[in-house]
Design a protein around this motif. Structure first.
Motif, PDB file in Angstrom:
ATOM      1  N   SER A  27      13.306 -11.885 -17.623  1.00 19.61           N
ATOM      2  CA  SER A  27      13.359 -10.947 -18.744  1.00 19.61           C
ATOM      3  C   SER A  27      14.127 -11.545 -19.909  1.00 19.61           C
ATOM      4  O   SER A  27      15.234 -12.053 -19.742  1.00 19.61           O
ATOM      5  CB  SER A  27      14.021  -9.642 -18.304  1.00 19.61           C
ATOM      6  OG  SER A  27      14.350  -8.852 -19.426  1.00 19.61           O
ATOM      7  N   THR A  28      13.530 -11.478 -21.082  1.00 19.61           N
ATOM      8  CA  THR A  28      14.202 -11.980 -22.282  1.00 19.61           C
ATOM      9  C   THR A  28      15.220 -10.983 -22.818  1.00 19.61           C
ATOM     10  O   THR A  28      16.020 -11.326 -23.685  1.00 19.61           O
ATOM     11  CB  THR A  28      13.173 -12.284 -23.391  1.00 19.61           C
ATOM     12  OG1 THR A  28      12.431 -11.090 -23.680  1.00 19.61           O
ATOM     13  CG2 THR A  28      12.210 -13.382 -22.956  1.00 19.61           C
ATOM     14  N   THR A  29      15.192  -9.762 -22.302  1.00 21.31           N
ATOM     15  CA  THR A  29      16.136  -8.743 -22.772  1.00 21.31           C
ATOM     16  C   THR A  29      17.337  -8.596 -21.842  1.00 21.31           C
ATOM     17  O   THR A  29      18.447  -8.317 -22.296  1.00 21.31           O
ATOM     18  CB  THR A  29      15.435  -7.375 -22.912  1.00 21.31           C
ATOM     19  OG1 THR A  29      14.863  -7.012 -21.651  1.00 21.31           O
ATOM     20  CG2 THR A  29      14.339  -7.436 -23.966  1.00 21.31           C
ATOM     21  N   GLY A  31      17.796 -10.890 -18.914  1.00 20.11           N
ATOM     22  CA  GLY A  31      18.094 -12.125 -18.197  1.00 20.11           C
ATOM     23  C   GLY A  31      17.823 -12.041 -16.712  1.00 20.11           C
ATOM     24  O   GLY A  31      18.076 -12.988 -15.965  1.00 20.11           O
ATOM     25  N   PHE A 126       6.579  -9.850 -20.046  1.00 16.91           N
ATOM     26  CA  PHE A 126       7.150 -11.112 -20.507  1.00 16.91           C
ATOM     27  C   PHE A 126       6.198 -12.293 -20.309  1.00 16.91           C
ATOM     28  O   PHE A 126       6.392 -13.341 -20.934  1.00 16.91           O
ATOM     29  CB  PHE A 126       8.470 -11.385 -19.767  1.00 16.91           C
ATOM     30  CG  PHE A 126       9.453 -10.261 -19.910  1.00 16.91           C
ATOM     31  CD1 PHE A 126      10.264 -10.167 -21.022  1.00 16.91           C
ATOM     32  CD2 PHE A 126       9.532  -9.261 -18.948  1.00 16.91           C
ATOM     33  CE1 PHE A 126      11.156  -9.111 -21.173  1.00 16.91           C
ATOM     34  CE2 PHE A 126      10.412  -8.200 -19.084  1.00 16.91           C
ATOM     35  CZ  PHE A 126      11.235  -8.130 -20.198  1.00 16.91           C
TER      36      PHE A 126
END
Length: 256
Positions: A27-29, A31, A126
């Motif tokens: 996840s880029t939001t 981690g 993602f």
């Protein structure tokens, strides 16, 4: 002739389903490692095989896939502890082996399958943007008049898929998917447990907002209710409790 030959649940030429799950992602939001959701694989798989269908499991890139932890009925969170269908799938070695060695979607032969079903989980949000082979095969099923279905965050695929005229497939269609009210719930939960700072969202964007912006008629049945909708040969399911409903609409669209 064997008993297998006369089993009405095992027709000589069964309908064939290509069931796609997401490859692992980060996840880029948050981690956090993210993946597919067990019930969105196991529940449709159960419905289809009970109807005598043949199901093969794929992923965008192929290889081993991992589930979101909370979707595992054995996870310490206990979130999915009542999901006996997933429990059965996980503890059936021949089924688990298919998840541990999925085939890439480039191996999907359109002529060989009657429908494609894209399961969700957090990873699609993602990883699906760059899953161009999946975009292509999903559009191919739809334009061939075959059933194209997606479930929960798997509906993220419709944010990217275009038809042969360059139009977004979702435009003008009635669809569902993980709804804003459910995203609100998920955000509030991680804030309340101190897992993320308030104001930090679990997802980088929202399916309901994106598909409405693309001209889709987005509908939903309220938070966490089993719900699926069919628009011609496009089938969508709302969230992780909608796997059975989604599969039954696929069966309806295929004429059993």
């Amino acid at each position: 002739m064997s008993l297998h030959d006369t089993n009405p649940r095992q027709p000589a030429q069964p309908k064939r389903i290509a069931l796609v799950i997401a490859n692992p992602a980060v996840s880029t939001t948050t981690g956090w490692p993210v993946g597919f959701w067990w019930s969105e694989l196991s529940h449709p798989y159960h419905v289809f095989t009970e109807a005598g269908y043949a199901v093969e499991i794929f992923s965008p890139a192929g290889g081993r896939c991992e589930a979101d932890a909370m979707s595992d009925p054995n996870d310490a969170s206990g979130y999915s502890r009542h999901d006996l269908i997933s429990q059965g799938f996980i503890h059936t070695p021949s089924l688990l082996a298919q998840v541990q060695a999925t085939r890439p979607v480039t191996d999907i032969d359109l002529a060989h399958f009657d429908a494609i079903v894209v399961a969700g989980g957090q990873a699609p949000m993602f990883g699906f943007e760059h899953a161009t082979a999946l975009h292509t095969v999903f559009a191919a099923f739809y334009e061939a008049g075959k059933v194209a279905a997606a479930l929960c965050h798997g509906v993220a695929i419709l944010a990217y898929v275009k038809d042969s005229h360059g139009r977004y497939l979702a435009s003008g269609k009635t669809v569902t998917g993980f709804a804003n009210v459910e995203e609100d719930f998920a955000d509030q939960a991680v804030w309340d447990y101190g897992l993320l700072p308030r104001g930090t969202h679990v997802m980088p964007w929202r399916i309901e907002d994106r598909l409405k912006a693309l001209g889709a008629n987005f509908v939903q049945a309220g938070a966490w209710r089993s719900f699926a909708v069919r628009d011609g040969n496009l089938v969508t399911g709302q969230q992780n409790f909608s796997g059975e409903a989604t599969a039954r609409l696929v069966i309806e669209a295929l004429g059993r």
